[in-house]
Design a protein around this motif. Structure first.
Motif, short mmCIF file in Angstrom:
data_model
loop_
_atom_site.label_atom_id
_atom_site.label_comp_id
_atom_site.label_asym_id
_atom_site.label_seq_id
_atom_site.Cartn_x
_atom_site.Cartn_y
_atom_site.Cartn_z
N GLY A 213 -12.21 3.73 -7.95
CA GLY A 213 -11.49 4.92 -8.35
C GLY A 213 -10.64 5.54 -7.26
O GLY A 213 -9.92 6.51 -7.53
N ARG A 214 -10.66 5.00 -6.05
CA ARG A 214 -9.80 5.49 -4.97
C ARG A 214 -8.58 4.58 -4.85
O ARG A 214 -8.71 3.36 -4.97
CB ARG A 214 -10.57 5.55 -3.65
CG ARG A 214 -11.69 6.58 -3.66
CD ARG A 214 -12.59 6.47 -2.44
NE ARG A 214 -11.85 6.70 -1.21
CZ ARG A 214 -12.33 6.41 0.01
NH1 ARG A 214 -13.52 5.84 0.14
NH2 ARG A 214 -11.61 6.66 1.08
N ARG A 215 -7.41 5.18 -4.63
CA ARG A 215 -6.17 4.44 -4.63
C ARG A 215 -5.51 4.51 -3.26
O ARG A 215 -5.49 5.56 -2.62
CB ARG A 215 -5.23 4.97 -5.70
CG ARG A 215 -5.84 4.91 -7.10
CD ARG A 215 -4.90 5.38 -8.17
NE ARG A 215 -3.81 4.42 -8.38
CZ ARG A 215 -2.99 4.47 -9.42
NH1 ARG A 215 -3.13 5.42 -10.34
NH2 ARG A 215 -2.01 3.59 -9.55
N PHE A 216 -4.95 3.39 -2.83
CA PHE A 216 -4.36 3.25 -1.51
C PHE A 216 -3.02 2.54 -1.59
O PHE A 216 -2.75 1.80 -2.54
CB PHE A 216 -5.30 2.44 -0.59
CG PHE A 216 -6.69 2.97 -0.48
CD1 PHE A 216 -7.02 3.93 0.47
CD2 PHE A 216 -7.69 2.52 -1.34
CE1 PHE A 216 -8.30 4.42 0.57
CE2 PHE A 216 -8.98 3.00 -1.25
CZ PHE A 216 -9.29 3.96 -0.29
N ALA A 217 -2.23 2.75 -0.55
CA ALA A 217 -0.97 2.02 -0.41
C ALA A 217 -0.78 1.68 1.07
O ALA A 217 -1.16 2.46 1.95
CB ALA A 217 0.20 2.85 -0.92
N ALA A 218 -0.18 0.53 1.32
CA ALA A 218 0.16 0.11 2.67
C ALA A 218 1.67 0.15 2.82
O ALA A 218 2.41 -0.40 1.99
CB ALA A 218 -0.36 -1.31 2.94
N LEU A 219 2.14 0.82 3.86
CA LEU A 219 3.56 0.96 4.16
C LEU A 219 3.85 0.29 5.50
O LEU A 219 3.02 0.29 6.40
CB LEU A 219 3.95 2.43 4.23
CG LEU A 219 3.49 3.33 3.08
CD1 LEU A 219 3.90 4.78 3.36
CD2 LEU A 219 4.05 2.85 1.76
N ARG A 220 5.06 -0.26 5.61
CA ARG A 220 5.44 -0.96 6.83
C ARG A 220 6.66 -0.29 7.46
O ARG A 220 7.65 -0.03 6.80
CB ARG A 220 5.78 -2.42 6.50
CG ARG A 220 6.11 -3.28 7.69
CD ARG A 220 4.89 -3.63 8.50
NE ARG A 220 3.92 -4.43 7.77
CZ ARG A 220 2.77 -4.84 8.31
NH1 ARG A 220 2.47 -4.53 9.58
NH2 ARG A 220 1.92 -5.55 7.60
N ALA A 221 6.56 0.00 8.77
CA ALA A 221 7.71 0.55 9.48
C ALA A 221 8.72 -0.56 9.74
O ALA A 221 8.34 -1.69 10.08
CB ALA A 221 7.25 1.15 10.81
N PRO A 222 10.00 -0.29 9.57
CA PRO A 222 11.00 -1.33 9.81
C PRO A 222 10.93 -1.84 11.25
O PRO A 222 10.70 -1.07 12.18
CB PRO A 222 12.33 -0.60 9.56
CG PRO A 222 11.98 0.56 8.71
CD PRO A 222 10.60 0.98 9.12
N ARG A 223 11.13 -3.13 11.42
CA ARG A 223 11.07 -3.71 12.77
C ARG A 223 12.34 -3.45 13.56
O ARG A 223 12.30 -3.29 14.76
CB ARG A 223 10.82 -5.22 12.68
CG ARG A 223 9.47 -5.57 12.09
CD ARG A 223 9.22 -7.05 12.08
NE ARG A 223 7.96 -7.38 11.44
CZ ARG A 223 6.77 -7.33 12.04
NH1 ARG A 223 6.72 -6.98 13.31
NH2 ARG A 223 5.67 -7.63 11.39
N GLY A 224 13.46 -3.39 12.88
CA GLY A 224 14.72 -3.26 13.60
C GLY A 224 15.26 -1.86 13.66
O GLY A 224 16.36 -1.65 14.14
N ASN A 225 14.47 -0.87 13.18
CA ASN A 225 14.97 0.50 13.15
C ASN A 225 13.86 1.45 13.57
O ASN A 225 13.34 2.23 12.77
CB ASN A 225 15.45 0.85 11.73
CG ASN A 225 16.06 2.24 11.68
OD1 ASN A 225 16.57 2.72 12.69
ND2 ASN A 225 16.01 2.86 10.51
N PRO A 226 13.44 1.38 14.85
CA PRO A 226 12.33 2.21 15.29
C PRO A 226 12.65 3.69 15.23
O PRO A 226 13.82 4.09 15.32
CB PRO A 226 12.11 1.75 16.74
CG PRO A 226 13.44 1.23 17.17
CD PRO A 226 14.06 0.62 15.95
#
Length: 237
Positions: A213-226
């Motif tokens: 019942g718990r919901r999660f998401a994984a986000l990725r920071a762009p590699r070429g745009n710190p």
């Protein structure tokens, strides 16, 4: 990025109030976030103060390298990562929470996520679980701040509300008995709204899942745009 630049109110008083500190010290509730209209969201203090469960483990399995837990509470996630031989640091504004995390074998510092942090810009993974996407009442500003915390290409794991919601409200911490803490801004956000906020904040959507019942998401920071600002190595264990 400072709290002033994000437009987020990060005054520490709400999470230093007696009801919250007392619940953490006791390891149990009841504890709620109460809106001005009287609606209350129950905070799962007992789960925070226990060991990790299956939903937590699904997050830990996805952590990559050095991990920072923003709003770590009593520290079950950093303790579990340390037990796996992983380098991890918890950040929380409440000294009772930080003390519990350290006493349990984790590393934690007493600070706001908007303060200068150890290893800022060098973390491979950051966590916003247990509703901590609500910190400051402005999810977009918080997501922008987290881009400064992780490396380019770093991972951010966010726990969302279990249903579709997007609200930024004023709340107070209360145990339903005594005097509540001072009012402060908070947010609740569901998966669809998180996807939109993530895109607006420069994150790339990676995956979403749910466990018990718990919901999660994984986000990725762009590699070429710190994100702007210095990149420093993460703290050592």
């Amino acid at each position: 990025m400072s709290a002033t630049e994000t437009g987020i109110d990060t005054r520490p008083a709400p999470w230093l109030c007696d009801p919250y500190s007392r619940a953490l010290a006791d390891g149990r509730g009841p504890l709620f976030l109460r809106r001005p209209d009287g609606w209350m969201l129950r905070l799962d203090v007992e789960r925070w103060c226990a060991g990790t469960d299956a939903a937590d483990e699904s997050v830990l399995e996805r952590c990559e390298g050095d991990t920072l837990d923003a709003g770590c509470g009593p520290g079950r996630m950093v303790v579990a990562l340390a037990a796996r031989g992983r380098r991890a640091l918890g950040v929380d504004m409440n000294p009772v929470a930080v003390s519990r995390a350290v006493e349990a074998g984790g590393r934690a510092v007493c600070a706001s996520v908007f303060d200068p942090l150890p290893g800022e810009g060098g973390w491979r993974t950051a966590l916003l679980v247990d509703g901590n996407i609500g910190i400051g009442g402005a999810p977009g500003g918080l997501l922008a701040r987290m881009r400064e915390v992780v490396l380019p290409g770093g991972l951010l794991i966010v726990e969302t509300a279990a249903h579709e919601v997007h609200e930024c409200v004023t709340v107070q911490v209360t145990d339903g008995r005594g005097e509540p803490g001072p009012p402060f801004p908070w947010a609740r956000i569901g998966p669809r709204a998180l996807r939109w906020c993530a895109r607006e904040s420069g994150w790339e959507w990676s995956e979403a899942w749910q466990v018990r019942g718990r919901r999660f998401a994984a986000l990725r920071a762009p590699r070429g745009n710190p994100a702007p600002g210095p990149v420093r190595p993460a703290v050592t264990a």
